[in-house]
Design a protein around this motif. Structure first.
Motif, PDB file in Angstrom:
ATOM      1  N   LEU A 121       0.830  -1.201   0.000  1.00 41.55           N
ATOM      2  CA  LEU A 121       0.000   0.000   0.000  1.00 41.55           C
ATOM      3  C   LEU A 121       0.868   1.257   0.000  1.00 41.55           C
ATOM      4  N   LYS A 122       1.899   1.234   0.804  1.00 39.20           N
ATOM      5  CA  LYS A 122       2.796   2.388   0.863  1.00 39.20           C
ATOM      6  C   LYS A 122       3.484   2.612  -0.477  1.00 39.20           C
ATOM      7  N   LEU A 123       3.940   1.508  -1.097  1.00 33.25           N
ATOM      8  CA  LEU A 123       4.612   1.618  -2.390  1.00 33.25           C
ATOM      9  C   LEU A 123       3.658   2.151  -3.460  1.00 33.25           C
ATOM     10  N   LEU A 124       2.432   1.638  -3.461  1.00 33.98           N
ATOM     11  CA  LEU A 124       1.442   2.102  -4.445  1.00 33.98           C
ATOM     12  C   LEU A 124       1.098   3.569  -4.223  1.00 33.98           C
ATOM     13  N   GLN A 125       1.033   3.965  -2.962  1.00 41.33           N
ATOM     14  CA  GLN A 125       0.742   5.369  -2.666  1.00 41.33           C
ATOM     15  C   GLN A 125       1.860   6.280  -3.169  1.00 41.33           C
ATOM     16  N   GLU A 126       3.094   5.829  -3.017  1.00 37.88           N
ATOM     17  CA  GLU A 126       4.226   6.626  -3.510  1.00 37.88           C
ATOM     18  C   GLU A 126       4.179   6.741  -5.039  1.00 37.88           C
ATOM     19  N   GLN A 127       3.891   5.614  -5.709  1.00 39.48           N
ATOM     20  CA  GLN A 127       3.795   5.653  -7.173  1.00 39.48           C
ATOM     21  C   GLN A 127       2.628   6.522  -7.625  1.00 39.48           C
ATOM     22  N   ASP A 128       1.506   6.390  -6.908  1.00 39.93           N
ATOM     23  CA  ASP A 128       0.338   7.192  -7.244  1.00 39.93           C
ATOM     24  C   ASP A 128       0.627   8.676  -7.065  1.00 39.93           C
ATOM     25  N   GLN A 129       1.314   9.018  -6.025  1.00 38.63           N
ATOM     26  CA  GLN A 129       1.644  10.417  -5.779  1.00 38.63           C
ATOM     27  C   GLN A 129       2.544  10.967  -6.882  1.00 38.63           C
ATOM     28  N   GLU A 130       3.541  10.178  -7.279  1.00 40.01           N
ATOM     29  CA  GLU A 130       4.459  10.627  -8.331  1.00 40.01           C
ATOM     30  C   GLU A 130       3.729  10.807  -9.656  1.00 40.01           C
ATOM     31  N   LEU A 153      -6.312  -3.713  -2.904  1.00 37.37           N
ATOM     32  CA  LEU A 153      -4.960  -3.645  -3.461  1.00 37.37           C
ATOM     33  C   LEU A 153      -4.966  -3.878  -4.971  1.00 37.37           C
ATOM     34  N   SER A 154      -5.790  -4.819  -5.415  1.00 38.92           N
ATOM     35  CA  SER A 154      -5.881  -5.099  -6.848  1.00 38.92           C
ATOM     36  C   SER A 154      -6.405  -3.880  -7.603  1.00 38.92           C
ATOM     37  N   GLN A 155      -7.425  -3.216  -7.063  1.00 41.97           N
ATOM     38  CA  GLN A 155      -7.959  -2.011  -7.696  1.00 41.97           C
ATOM     39  C   GLN A 155      -6.923  -0.892  -7.708  1.00 41.97           C
ATOM     40  N   PHE A 156      -6.180  -0.792  -6.596  1.00 42.01           N
ATOM     41  CA  PHE A 156      -5.144   0.237  -6.516  1.00 42.01           C
ATOM     42  C   PHE A 156      -4.056  -0.031  -7.554  1.00 42.01           C
ATOM     43  N   ARG A 157      -3.641  -1.306  -7.683  1.00 47.69           N
ATOM     44  CA  ARG A 157      -2.628  -1.651  -8.688  1.00 47.69           C
ATOM     45  C   ARG A 157      -3.122  -1.338 -10.095  1.00 47.69           C
ATOM     46  N   GLN A 158      -4.388  -1.649 -10.368  1.00 46.00           N
ATOM     47  CA  GLN A 158      -4.954  -1.360 -11.680  1.00 46.00           C
ATOM     48  C   GLN A 158      -4.998   0.146 -11.945  1.00 46.00           C
ATOM     49  N   HIS A 159      -5.331   0.909 -10.899  1.00 38.88           N
ATOM     50  CA  HIS A 159      -5.357   2.360 -11.034  1.00 38.88           C
ATOM     51  C   HIS A 159      -3.964   2.913 -11.356  1.00 38.88           C
ATOM     52  N   VAL A 160      -2.960   2.413 -10.663  1.00 36.23           N
ATOM     53  CA  VAL A 160      -1.589   2.867 -10.914  1.00 36.23           C
ATOM     54  C   VAL A 160      -1.154   2.479 -12.332  1.00 36.23           C
ATOM     55  N   ALA A 161      -1.538   1.253 -12.763  1.00 38.74           N
ATOM     56  CA  ALA A 161      -1.190   0.834 -14.131  1.00 38.74           C
ATOM     57  C   ALA A 161      -1.859   1.738 -15.162  1.00 38.74           C
ATOM     58  N   THR A 162      -3.101   2.119 -14.878  1.00 41.05           N
ATOM     59  CA  THR A 162      -3.804   3.043 -15.787  1.00 41.05           C
ATOM     60  C   THR A 162      -3.107   4.390 -15.841  1.00 41.05           C
ATOM     61  N   LEU A 163      -2.647   4.856 -14.688  1.00 38.35           N
ATOM     62  CA  LEU A 163      -1.916   6.121 -14.649  1.00 38.35           C
ATOM     63  C   LEU A 163      -0.632   6.032 -15.474  1.00 38.35           C
ATOM     64  N   ARG A 164       0.046   4.895 -15.380  1.00 44.04           N
ATOM     65  CA  ARG A 164       1.275   4.725 -16.166  1.00 44.04           C
ATOM     66  C   ARG A 164       0.966   4.791 -17.670  1.00 44.04           C
ATOM     67  N   GLU A 165      -0.107   4.103 -18.070  1.00 41.34           N
ATOM     68  CA  GLU A 165      -0.482   4.130 -19.484  1.00 41.34           C
ATOM     69  C   GLU A 165      -0.848   5.546 -19.918  1.00 41.34           C
ATOM     70  N   THR A 166      -1.589   6.247 -19.046  1.00 36.07           N
ATOM     71  CA  THR A 166      -1.951   7.623 -19.364  1.00 36.07           C
ATOM     72  C   THR A 166      -0.717   8.498 -19.501  1.00 36.07           C
ATOM     73  N   LYS A 167       0.234   8.291 -18.580  1.00 29.34           N
ATOM     74  CA  LYS A 167       1.472   9.073 -18.641  1.00 29.34           C
ATOM     75  C   LYS A 167       2.224   8.781 -19.943  1.00 29.34           C
ATOM     76  N   ALA A 168       2.324   7.497 -20.297  1.00 27.27           N
ATOM     77  CA  ALA A 168       3.042   7.135 -21.526  1.00 27.27           C
ATOM     78  C   ALA A 168       2.358   7.728 -22.747  1.00 27.27           C
ATOM     79  N   SER A 169       1.007   7.667 -22.759  1.00 36.13           N
ATOM     80  CA  SER A 169       0.269   8.206 -23.894  1.00 36.13           C
ATOM     81  C   SER A 169       0.438   9.721 -24.004  1.00 36.13           C
ATOM     82  N   ARG A 170       0.288  10.398 -22.856  1.00 30.79           N
ATOM     83  CA  ARG A 170       0.422  11.858 -22.885  1.00 30.79           C
ATOM     84  C   ARG A 170       1.850  12.283 -23.204  1.00 30.79           C
ATOM     85  N   ARG A 171       2.795  11.515 -22.706  1.00 31.70           N
ATOM     86  CA  ARG A 171       4.195  11.857 -22.983  1.00 31.70           C
ATOM     87  C   ARG A 171       4.491  11.699 -24.476  1.00 31.70           C
TER      88      ARG A 171
END
Length: 562
Positions: A121-130, A153-171
């Motif tokens: 949870l702490k790791l996901l929160q750090e990634q989510d914050q970044e 935790l599974s929903q949180f991981r999926q959310h972080v993965a979605t954020l990564r995809e969004t970041k890659a797409s926007r970048r």
């Protein structure tokens, strides 16, 4: 029997032996009975104290185990509640020691799971914050004080993965837009003059905030630059077109044109500036060569008049075309007129091209009609007759279709513009009808001329008799040999020539010489022998005309025919 029970019996036997041994020692020593009793009491007390102490220790162990069980059960229940799992249930009956061990093991396992979940949870929160800071998005709503469930935790991981995809797409979009912006700025010789433009062009790509607002602002900036670039390109193309037009009007030599050939491509600011300088130079040169330029414009005007099918009245309506006073005002009038005509032609280009296509098809149709009335076409050298007939048949089908298409398009144009579409000063369909009528009248006139000529020749022959003439040979026909031609009946011929009193009556009815008829396929003629006699030139021509009419057929479906 249990081994512990055996050991207990052995302990009793051992104790009995020890007491017996003590009594034997006491007996040998001679210790009195009362002292023996005292000593036995001491032995008993020692044994009892030892056993009591051992029992107390075991009882203490039992209490500790029971207390541990109670504590483990409470902690286990708490952990199960936090971890959102089913409470631990011991299967079957078990001892206190085993229960305590099982509970303690389960507690350790639950603690480990809790610890791992908290760490994840702490790791996901750090990634989510970044990611949220880069994307300028709100943080994921999760309770950091409680232990997350596996589903959370599974929903949180999926959310972080979605954020990564969004970041890659926007970048990727940002990098692409940035590259286009830099290219546009280079083409426009534009230097970033706002803080946002500097952040985009000059700063590190990883430091740029990939928010939707920034992406939208990037797209807006790119559209603005592209619009400026398009406008610049349009201006440059307009300047180039103006330069080419001035070159042609001023008849600038090729060597001088090649000197500025590098300016004829690109749309950068320096190119635009150089093009403007060249236009200014040519404009000045144009003012110095006024008459030459105006005459060049008049040639172009005449070309547009032809392309727009202007009538003579429409051409004469532009009076400056015929002026001889070559002034700047006259040049301006010509420039304005050529611009108006050019725009008019471009707007109605499709219609004019369609009319031009009809004109060409009509001229080709008239040419085929002219050839159809020419007897020499039956020579058929190289199969031209068959080719012409195929082209003529195809044209008879396509010409009415083209007229119908043009009629529909012109009617639509007239409805849109609320005025008539004229060709050579009259409505196009009236012009087409007039052409067909003129063609019909011409065919009728030619037919009447042939009939009148035939009638006159027949009357002449009936009045004066036909002079014996050798019919002219057709080109392409093999000469008749005496062996292939049937000899005339000399008696008949002598009677016909001797009887001069009946010559005017039968002058129009003479024997015809054998003449081969062309087959429709255009193959070589076959000479056949007919009744003896001679055929007059008029008869040959009349027969050719009749055969020509049979091959020609009707002019067009629905059109009048002679």
């Amino acid at each position: 029997m249990r081994r512990s029970e055996v050991l207990a019996e052995e302990s009793i036997v051992c104790l009995q032996k020890a007491l017996n041994h003590l009594r034997e020692i006491w007996e040998l020593i001679g210790i009195p009975e009362d002292q023996r009793l005292q000593r036995t009491e001491v032995v008993k007390k020692h044994i009892k104290d030892l056993l009591d102490m051992m029992i107390a220790e075991e009882e203490s162990l039992k209490e500790r185990l029971i207390k541990s069980i109670s504590i483990c059960q409470k902690e286990l229940n708490t952990l199960c509640s936090e971890l959102h799992v089913e409470p631990f249930q011991e299967e079957g009956e078990t001892t206190i020691l085993q229960l305590e061990k099982d509970l303690r093991t389960q507690v350790e396992l639950m603690r480990k799971q809790k610890r791992e979940r908290k760490q994840e949870l702490k790791l996901l929160q750090e990634q989510d914050q970044e990611l949220c800071e880069i994307l300028c998005m709100p943080h994921y709503d999760v309770d950091s004080t409680s232990v997350p469930s596996l589903e959370e935790l599974s929903q949180f991981r999926q959310h972080v993965a979605t954020l990564r995809e969004t970041k890659a797409s926007r970048r990727e979009e940002f990098v692409n837009i940035k590259r286009q912006i830099i290219l546009c700025m280079e083409d426009l010789d534009h230097t970033p003059d706002t803080s946002f433009e500097r952040d985009v062009v000059c700063e590190d790509e990883d430091a740029f905030c990939l928010s939707l607002e920034n992406i939208a602002t990037l797209q807006k900036l790119l559209r603005q630059l592209e619009m400026r670039k398009s406008q610049n390109e349009a201006v440059c193309e307009g300047l180039r077109a103006q330069i080419r037009e001035l070159w042609d009007r001023l008849q600038i030599p090729a060597e001088e044109r090649e000197a500025v050939a590098t300016l004829m491509t690109g749309s950068k600011a320096k190119v635009r500036k150089a093009l403007q300088l060249e236009v200014d130079r040519l404009e000045e040169l144009k003012m110095q060569n006024m008459k030459k330029v105006i005459e060049a414009i008049r040639v172009e005007l005449a070309q547009y008049w032809d392309q727009c099918f202007y009538s003579q009245e429409q051409r004469q309506a532009f009076a400056p075309y015929y002026a001889e006073d070559y002034t700047e005002n006259l040049l301006q009038l010509h420039d304005a007129e050529i611009v108006r005509l050019r725009n008019y032609y471009e707007v109605h280009k499709e219609l004019f091209e369609g009319v031009q296509k009809w004109e060409e098809s009509w001229r080709l149709f008239l040419e085929f009609e002219r050839k159809a009335s020419d007897p020499s076409r039956f020579t058929n050298r190289g199969g031209n007759l068959l080719k012409e007939e195929k082209q003529r048949a195809k044209l008879q089908k396509t010409l009415p279709k083209l007229e119908e298409e043009l009629k529909a398009r012109i009617e639509m144009w007239e409805q849109e513009h609320s005025k008539a579409f004229v060709v050579n000063g009259q409505k196009f369909m009236e012009y087409v009808t007039e052409q067909w009528e003129m063609h019909r009248l011409e065919k009728e006139r030619a037919k009447q001329e042939r009939q009148l000529k035939n009638k006159k020749q027949t009357e002449t022959e009936m009045l004066y008799g036909s002079a014996p003439r050798t019919p002219s040979k057709r080109r392409g026909l093999a000469p008749s040999t005496p062996g292939k031609v049937r000899k005339l009946n000399t008696t008949t011929m002598s009677n016909a020539t001797a009887n001069s009193s009946i010559r005017p009556v039968f002058a129009g009815t003479v024997y015809r010489s054998p003449v081969s008829r062309l087959p429709p396929s255009g193959s070589k003629p076959v000479l056949t022998s007919t009744c003896s006699g001679k055929k007059t030139p008029h008869s040959i021509k009349h027969g050719a005309n009749k055969e020509n009419q049979e091959l020609n057929g009707s002019i067009l479906s629905g059109q009048p025919s002679s």
